[in-house]
Every structure is written in structure tokens, then in C-alpha cells.
Design a protein around this motif. Structure first.
Motif, mmCIF file in Angstrom:
data_model
loop_
_atom_site.group_PDB
_atom_site.id
_atom_site.type_symbol
_atom_site.label_atom_id
_atom_site.label_comp_id
_atom_site.label_asym_id
_atom_site.label_seq_id
_atom_site.Cartn_x
_atom_site.Cartn_y
_atom_site.Cartn_z
ATOM 1 N N VAL A 34 0.893 -1.159 0.000
ATOM 2 C CA VAL A 34 0.000 0.000 0.000
ATOM 3 C C VAL A 34 0.933 1.210 0.000
ATOM 4 O O VAL A 34 1.688 1.410 0.946
ATOM 5 C CB VAL A 34 -0.914 -0.006 1.240
ATOM 6 C CG1 VAL A 34 -1.772 1.249 1.295
ATOM 7 C CG2 VAL A 34 -1.803 -1.254 1.231
ATOM 8 N N PRO A 37 0.180 7.487 -0.902
ATOM 9 C CA PRO A 37 -1.077 8.138 -0.509
ATOM 10 C C PRO A 37 -1.205 9.512 -1.154
ATOM 11 O O PRO A 37 -0.226 10.248 -1.239
ATOM 12 C CB PRO A 37 -0.960 8.262 1.016
ATOM 13 C CG PRO A 37 0.464 8.031 1.348
ATOM 14 C CD PRO A 37 1.097 7.294 0.212
ATOM 15 N N THR A 48 -8.257 10.827 1.252
ATOM 16 C CA THR A 48 -6.950 10.308 0.866
ATOM 17 C C THR A 48 -7.151 8.924 0.274
ATOM 18 O O THR A 48 -7.920 8.126 0.821
ATOM 19 C CB THR A 48 -6.027 10.206 2.106
ATOM 20 O OG1 THR A 48 -5.919 11.506 2.683
ATOM 21 C CG2 THR A 48 -4.637 9.699 1.737
ATOM 22 N N TYR A 50 -4.965 5.458 -1.622
ATOM 23 C CA TYR A 50 -3.676 4.766 -1.598
ATOM 24 C C TYR A 50 -3.594 3.849 -2.806
ATOM 25 O O TYR A 50 -4.596 3.298 -3.241
ATOM 26 C CB TYR A 50 -3.565 3.891 -0.333
ATOM 27 C CG TYR A 50 -3.770 4.647 0.955
ATOM 28 C CD1 TYR A 50 -2.677 5.097 1.705
ATOM 29 C CD2 TYR A 50 -5.047 4.925 1.433
ATOM 30 C CE1 TYR A 50 -2.869 5.808 2.889
ATOM 31 C CE2 TYR A 50 -5.241 5.634 2.615
ATOM 32 C CZ TYR A 50 -4.148 6.066 3.332
ATOM 33 O OH TYR A 50 -4.335 6.767 4.494
ATOM 34 N N ARG A 69 -6.199 2.172 -7.044
ATOM 35 C CA ARG A 69 -6.224 3.143 -5.938
ATOM 36 C C ARG A 69 -7.475 2.910 -5.104
ATOM 37 O O ARG A 69 -8.563 2.718 -5.651
ATOM 38 C CB ARG A 69 -6.181 4.579 -6.467
ATOM 39 C CG ARG A 69 -4.836 4.893 -7.150
ATOM 40 C CD ARG A 69 -4.538 6.376 -7.209
ATOM 41 N NE ARG A 69 -4.221 6.934 -5.898
ATOM 42 C CZ ARG A 69 -3.003 6.896 -5.328
ATOM 43 N NH1 ARG A 69 -1.995 6.339 -5.946
ATOM 44 N NH2 ARG A 69 -2.814 7.438 -4.136
ATOM 45 N N TYR A 72 -10.033 4.645 2.331
ATOM 46 C CA TYR A 72 -10.353 3.907 3.559
ATOM 47 C C TYR A 72 -11.722 3.235 3.471
ATOM 48 O O TYR A 72 -11.883 2.076 3.852
ATOM 49 C CB TYR A 72 -10.288 4.867 4.762
ATOM 50 C CG TYR A 72 -10.521 4.184 6.083
ATOM 51 C CD1 TYR A 72 -9.490 3.513 6.731
ATOM 52 C CD2 TYR A 72 -11.778 4.220 6.694
ATOM 53 C CE1 TYR A 72 -9.704 2.888 7.957
ATOM 54 C CE2 TYR A 72 -12.001 3.605 7.914
ATOM 55 C CZ TYR A 72 -10.962 2.939 8.537
ATOM 56 O OH TYR A 72 -11.171 2.315 9.740
ATOM 57 N N GLU A 117 0.681 8.202 7.071
ATOM 58 C CA GLU A 117 1.718 7.169 6.991
ATOM 59 C C GLU A 117 1.395 5.999 7.931
ATOM 60 O O GLU A 117 1.529 4.835 7.555
ATOM 61 C CB GLU A 117 3.093 7.779 7.312
ATOM 62 C CG GLU A 117 4.237 6.781 7.389
ATOM 63 C CD GLU A 117 4.411 5.893 6.155
ATOM 64 O OE1 GLU A 117 5.061 4.834 6.291
ATOM 65 O OE2 GLU A 117 3.909 6.219 5.055
ATOM 66 N N ARG A 119 -1.578 5.121 8.991
ATOM 67 C CA ARG A 119 -2.737 4.426 8.428
ATOM 68 C C ARG A 119 -2.299 3.577 7.235
ATOM 69 O O ARG A 119 -2.756 2.441 7.075
ATOM 70 C CB ARG A 119 -3.819 5.425 8.010
ATOM 71 C CG ARG A 119 -5.001 4.741 7.380
ATOM 72 C CD ARG A 119 -6.154 5.677 7.137
ATOM 73 N NE ARG A 119 -7.063 5.685 8.267
ATOM 74 C CZ ARG A 119 -8.230 6.317 8.269
ATOM 75 N NH1 ARG A 119 -8.607 7.020 7.217
ATOM 76 N NH2 ARG A 119 -9.028 6.266 9.314
ATOM 77 N N ARG A 120 -1.419 4.096 6.404
ATOM 78 C CA ARG A 120 -0.925 3.340 5.245
ATOM 79 C C ARG A 120 -0.319 2.013 5.695
ATOM 80 O O ARG A 120 -0.624 0.960 5.146
ATOM 81 C CB ARG A 120 0.128 4.179 4.491
ATOM 82 C CG ARG A 120 0.632 3.512 3.216
ATOM 83 C CD ARG A 120 1.954 4.070 2.751
ATOM 84 N NE ARG A 120 3.036 3.803 3.675
ATOM 85 C CZ ARG A 120 3.615 2.608 3.855
ATOM 86 N NH1 ARG A 120 3.210 1.555 3.180
ATOM 87 N NH2 ARG A 120 4.586 2.453 4.725
ATOM 88 N N LYS A 121 0.536 2.072 6.726
ATOM 89 C CA LYS A 121 1.176 0.836 7.231
ATOM 90 C C LYS A 121 0.128 -0.146 7.739
ATOM 91 O O LYS A 121 0.218 -1.347 7.489
ATOM 92 C CB LYS A 121 2.125 1.170 8.390
ATOM 93 C CG LYS A 121 3.438 1.762 7.953
ATOM 94 C CD LYS A 121 4.371 1.842 9.165
ATOM 95 C CE LYS A 121 5.542 2.755 8.904
ATOM 96 N NZ LYS A 121 5.786 3.702 9.984
ATOM 97 N N GLU A 124 -1.780 -1.702 4.928
ATOM 98 C CA GLU A 124 -0.923 -2.691 4.257
ATOM 99 C C GLU A 124 -0.904 -4.000 5.042
ATOM 100 O O GLU A 124 -1.010 -5.086 4.468
ATOM 101 C CB GLU A 124 0.496 -2.119 4.103
ATOM 102 C CG GLU A 124 1.412 -2.985 3.255
ATOM 103 C CD GLU A 124 2.735 -2.291 2.961
ATOM 104 O OE1 GLU A 124 2.855 -1.679 1.892
ATOM 105 O OE2 GLU A 124 3.630 -2.339 3.826
#
Length: 163
Positions: A34, A37, A48, A50, A69, A72, A117, A119-121, A124
């Protein structure tokens, strides 16, 4: 001269590969990242999304590489579909973070880089846990989420059969 060539071949003597080893399929892999963003829109219309990048050699996936893409709410959609349709215990998503959406904050709330960042982790980790589950891999909703450019929320739920 003949001694030279025998020395050279000795150095190269390695264990011969059996036919079974030579023709064995490569080990299965499924990699999902992921990344990238991007926050779109202005004011209340901001969100946003991802990039979900996938590489695999699993036969159940039509495409061996894909990039889509997702935001959330798309992850929430996937989680809801899997909870309803599959026999797996679906891992939790990172929280909704309602506090971050309150007005009059001194920072950028859910659009802060650090929040995005984290949230991205977490997203993923979530998608890797889900996609790594053999039962989830047969669910059409997962394939739509990972491989279709847009999510058709009117799709017909069901299983995907790998050949």
C-alpha cells in the motif's frame, strides 16, 4: 592439455538437479504494498487514497501484477463483504479516528502526513493478512478490491475457482 580440461570440469562439479526439481513450480508468492497516498479535494470533500500494488504467481489471481487506488471506505467495504461471505475471521481495520476529524484542530487532522503514513502501514498489514488467507483468496470481493480499477458494489458475491 587433457589434464587441464579435467581440472576445469572438476571445479564445476555441482550436485545435479533432479528432473522433479527442475520442473517444480516456483514457490508461491503474493506481495501486496500500500503506497503513494494522495489527498484529493478541498474542505469537506477531501479524502486520501492509496495505491494497492500486487504481484503474485498464485493461479487464483487472473492478473499477475496489478495496481489500483483505494480509499479507507473501500477497505471498509472489503472487510464487510468478507465478514458476510467468508468463513474467515477478518482482522480489524485501523480505527476511524473520529477525534482527528473534529473541527478547530491545530493540525491537519486525518490529512497530517504522520497520520496518513501510520494508516498506510496498518492498511498494508490488513490487506496482506486478508489476501494471505487461502479462503479469502477465493472470494470475488478480494479480487475486485485488488485488481479491478473501480469497485462494482453491485457485484455478485461468490467464490472464484482457480483452474
Amino acid at each position: 592439455r587433457s589434464t587441464m580440461s579435467s581440472v576445469a570440469t572438476q571445479r564445476l562439479s555441482t550436485k545435479r538437479q533432479t528432473l522433479d526439481e527442475a520442473y517444480a513450480p516456483p514457490a508461491n508468492f503474493l506481495e501486496i504494498e500500500v503506497v503513494n497516498p494522495i489527498t484529493h479535494g478541498v474542505g469537506k470533500m477531501r479524502y486520501t487514497d492509496y495505491e494497492i500494488r500486487m504481484r503474485t504467481n498464485l493461479p487464483v489471481f487472473k492478473q499477475k501484477e496489478s495496481s489500483v487506488r483505494r480509499r479507507y471506505s473501500d477497505f471498509e467495504w472489503l472487510r464487510g463483504e468478507l465478514e458476510r461471505d467468508s468463513k474467515i475471521v477478518v482482522p480489524a481495520l485501523p480505527g476511524k479516528s473520529l477525534k482527528r476529524q473534529l473541527p478547530f484542530r491545530s493540525d491537519d487532522g486525518i490529512f497530517e502526513e504522520e497520520f496518513i503514513e501510520n494508516r498506510r502501514k496498518q492498511l498494508e498489514q490488513f490487506i496482506n493478512k486478508v489476501a494471505g488467507h487461502p479462503l479469502a483468496q477465493n472470494e470475488r470481493s478480494l479480487h475486485i478490491f485488488i485488481q479491478e480499477p473501480t469497485i462494482d458494489k453491485n457485484y455478485v458475491p461468490g467464490k472464484i475457482r482457480s483452474n
